[in-house]
Scaffold this active site. Sequence first.
Site, PDB file in Angstrom:
ATOM      1  N   CYS A 134      33.493  47.535  42.456  1.00 23.21           N
ATOM      2  CA  CYS A 134      34.437  46.446  42.699  1.00 23.21           C
ATOM      3  C   CYS A 134      34.998  45.823  41.428  1.00 23.21           C
ATOM      4  O   CYS A 134      35.907  44.992  41.494  1.00 23.21           O
ATOM      5  CB  CYS A 134      33.772  45.374  43.561  1.00 23.21           C
ATOM      6  SG  CYS A 134      33.162  46.028  45.117  1.00 23.21           S
ATOM      7  N   HIS A 165      35.316  35.966  41.467  1.00 21.52           N
ATOM      8  CA  HIS A 165      35.030  37.193  42.219  1.00 21.52           C
ATOM      9  C   HIS A 165      34.745  36.831  43.673  1.00 21.52           C
ATOM     10  O   HIS A 165      35.300  37.453  44.580  1.00 21.52           O
ATOM     11  CB  HIS A 165      33.843  37.931  41.597  1.00 21.52           C
ATOM     12  CG  HIS A 165      33.503  39.200  42.299  1.00 21.52           C
ATOM     13  ND1 HIS A 165      34.355  40.286  42.323  1.00 21.52           N
ATOM     14  CD2 HIS A 165      32.403  39.569  42.999  1.00 21.52           C
ATOM     15  CE1 HIS A 165      33.801  41.270  43.017  1.00 21.52           C
ATOM     16  NE2 HIS A 165      32.616  40.853  43.438  1.00 21.52           N
ATOM     17  N   GLU A 222      27.482  33.401  41.025  1.00 29.54           N
ATOM     18  CA  GLU A 222      28.682  33.211  40.202  1.00 29.54           C
ATOM     19  C   GLU A 222      28.890  31.732  39.890  1.00 29.54           C
ATOM     20  O   GLU A 222      29.252  31.370  38.759  1.00 29.54           O
ATOM     21  CB  GLU A 222      29.912  33.789  40.892  1.00 29.54           C
ATOM     22  CG  GLU A 222      31.156  33.739  40.011  1.00 29.54           C
ATOM     23  CD  GLU A 222      32.380  34.394  40.639  1.00 29.54           C
ATOM     24  OE1 GLU A 222      33.398  34.555  39.927  1.00 29.54           O
ATOM     25  OE2 GLU A 222      32.318  34.743  41.839  1.00 29.54           O
ATOM     26  N   LYS A 235      40.102  36.074  47.650  1.00 30.90           N
ATOM     27  CA  LYS A 235      39.581  37.001  48.663  1.00 30.90           C
ATOM     28  C   LYS A 235      39.467  36.328  50.022  1.00 30.90           C
ATOM     29  O   LYS A 235      39.349  37.008  51.043  1.00 30.90           O
ATOM     30  CB  LYS A 235      38.216  37.551  48.239  1.00 30.90           C
ATOM     31  CG  LYS A 235      38.274  38.564  47.096  1.00 30.90           C
ATOM     32  CD  LYS A 235      36.892  39.149  46.828  1.00 30.90           C
ATOM     33  CE  LYS A 235      36.896  40.124  45.665  1.00 30.90           C
ATOM     34  NZ  LYS A 235      37.040  39.460  44.357  1.00 30.90           N
ATOM     35  N   HIS A 289      38.396  41.761  50.539  1.00 28.54           N
ATOM     36  CA  HIS A 289      37.895  42.387  49.314  1.00 28.54           C
ATOM     37  C   HIS A 289      38.453  43.802  49.198  1.00 28.54           C
ATOM     38  O   HIS A 289      38.096  44.681  49.981  1.00 28.54           O
ATOM     39  CB  HIS A 289      36.370  42.396  49.355  1.00 28.54           C
ATOM     40  CG  HIS A 289      35.729  42.820  48.071  1.00 28.54           C
ATOM     41  ND1 HIS A 289      36.445  43.158  46.937  1.00 28.54           N
ATOM     42  CD2 HIS A 289      34.412  42.966  47.730  1.00 28.54           C
ATOM     43  CE1 HIS A 289      35.618  43.492  45.976  1.00 28.54           C
ATOM     44  NE2 HIS A 289      34.372  43.384  46.428  1.00 28.54           N
TER      45      HIS A 289
END
Length: 414
Positions: A163, A303, A314, A334, A339
């Site tokens: 990813c 992310h 994160e 996202k 995603h």
Amino acid sequence: MKRVVITGVGAITPLGNTVDDYWNGLVNGVSGAKLISKFDATNFKTKFACEVVDFDPLQYLEKTEIRKYDLFSQYALASVSEAIQHAEINFDKIDKDRVGVIWASGDGGVSTFEEQIGEYKTGNGIPRFSPFFISKRILNIASGLISIKYGLRGVNYTTASACSASNTAIVDAFNYIRWGKADMIITGGSEASITESSIGGFNASKALSTNNENYLQASKPFDINRDGFVLGEGAGAIILESYESAIKRNAPILAEIIGGSLAADAYHVTGTHPNGEGAFLGMKLALEDAGIEASEIDYVNAHATSTPMGDQSELKAMQRIFGTNRTVSISATKSMTGHLLGAAGVIEAIACIKSIQNNQIPPTINSKDIEPEFIGKFDLTLSGTKQKKVNIALSNTFGFGGHIACSIFSKFRD
């Protein structure tokens, strides 16, 4: 080292098949989630995804090419076509030995693989495979097709870091140009992974949301009720170019890339370090590479996939990076696009570039009940698009296997 600028962008996304449509979808908080139409998902735990809609490959390819190219390659060529048009490139007037392609994908031609193996298994074991089977499914083929289509003889390869793949490609392209090894590189990534094996496999690993009754709100990063990511598909392309090359051909300059980093979480095959060690290191190295302080970042495209552990780690990493700084705005796009796996990094980099151009922060939609530990500690842009001066933006991407890639973009200043 040379300065590196962005002169063109292109996008095929669940929110629209041009950069403008994609950006309009983001700033208007549109969810790209839909019930899966690509196959019968009745018996699957997850019955929805963020599909690309109204994509017509005949706008970009000949009929004979469509038969030979997997959908992930078709998406790639379509996004590159838009980026080249926006960058106003005439390849007959530049040195194509100095123009390369660094492209990304995580799954490559997975739909071709499924189709061909399915036909083999139901055909009494007779190995009647298409002559295009191998060339349609291999990861590197999109990069090769872009190079062949435009006659580009510079560096050409594919990054496959799950990813984080397309952000890895961007960082690699940035380095090649600033080190003087290329004048221009087409970079980005593409995925067409909304298939039975992908949905089934991610379901088995408990990575996907199964909120079938409320799929428009299923992707909810940072929310305590999140239950997994929503699979997306599409492609994004960015034209990176040396400052000298762009000025020489009087190209439109959209923004500048000023830093990038690659690192590893070195913790777990699919999980992230509980304290976000890899994420912290990636952001720290990117800031050092750019020669700036964390306080100079105006916007972070996180992310933030909407998985229970990933989002939390994160946020912990960002807390270490930004401390008590409340001026940085963070959003998780996202929540709208789903995603896109190997193509996630590039469309989120494009979101950073558009944010810099338009001085707007796209929202994080669907998220209401934020992790208690982080309430009031971040501007997560939950109430809609925010008008704000954006000089510098950071894009984070992390992948299965512990791969970390971060890139930093800024307003162009002559």
